[in-house]
Enzyme design. Sequence first.
Site: not given
Length: 383
Positions: A320, A146, A176, A234, A71-72
Amino acid sequence: MKKEIYFDNAATTMPYREVIEEVKRAAEEYYNPSAIYDRAIEVSRKLESVRQLFLDSVSAESGTVLFTSGGTESINTALLNGAAGKKNIVSTDYEHSATIKALAQASSNGQEIHIVKATDRRIDTGRIVDAVNERTAMVSFMHVNNEIGDILDIYELGRSIRKKNPQTLIHVDAVQSYMKLGIDVEKAKIDLMSISGHKIHAIKGIGALYVRNPQKLKPLIFGGGQERGLRSGTENVVGIRALGKAIELGAMNFSKNAEKLKNLKAHFAARLSDISDHRINSAADGADHILNVSFLGVPSEILLHSLESEGIYVSSGSACSAGKKGSHVLEAVNLRKEERASALRFSFSALNELSEIDEAIAVLKRSVEEIRKFTKYRTGKNV
Ligand code: PLP
């Protein structure tokens, strides 16, 4: 070993058993998807089928999806490079720190940032729309908060923002909400949308960014030109396959899981009446997997560790930002100091059971009463 009760699903979720099996299969099929022999082409084909699965899951009729590390990274890519070179991004003060910090970076890069403040425990979506003007390049908001589970009406916001400025790009942090609430990127007029694998029973290190118009996006990571040159490196094939399996299962069981979460939250909220002087900080119409509650006179971290000693896992704030002082979200929505200091977040998944709630409430009641003896809290004092 004592059975664990895991009520911290907004922080991360347990991977589905089928996801773990898929991870093993994908790791064994180790060929580089950019190589041109058959086995590698097969790896690439499977990766592309996850891309389509994701696009179908949000009813996308156009655009693409970039696979990211989570997500970040998706949020940073959208906010820093989704409207590169333009002025004015509108957002709110109760976003996840990934958004807040990316906006701070955008601001130091010369972007003009307009932050809409939450008041009276809610974000007034009308004020987000009011902040949009002819110079607004992008609006960014979360679908589900969140920490308290507030739901923003992405459809109403999409309509109103577009009406005010048809050129404004809309980025939604759906970390979320994805796989918990239905998302139709066409109806919500979403241009960019961030999601994360580990919140939907996939694994950590994989996320995605929906991009309606890839020509408008600039890469954040440069290199070998993977992901149409928009995100080099990759591909995380194992993570992508895990994400695909989680999407497949999540989409298949969507209604059943939604019903289960609704029952879990309703049962938890009802059983809380066993415990005196608590405040539910989440709105009644919030997301069904998040319930934020304050137990007055009980410091949240002490209660968290007391529950942990009984095998019950919850959160005292956003994972977080764990370790940091206070929650900017609880502050943004104007909780009183004593409510903020005693707030715990209980977050559920469809893998939880109603019986776990009964067990947790019994422990919670005992712990709250025990801790209040030490803090000399008098019941009813702050009611
Ligand atoms: N946005 C929201 C609303 C979140 O809850 C989180 C994680 O807690 C993130 C973004 C960041 O996602 P990730 O952990 O995948 O980087």
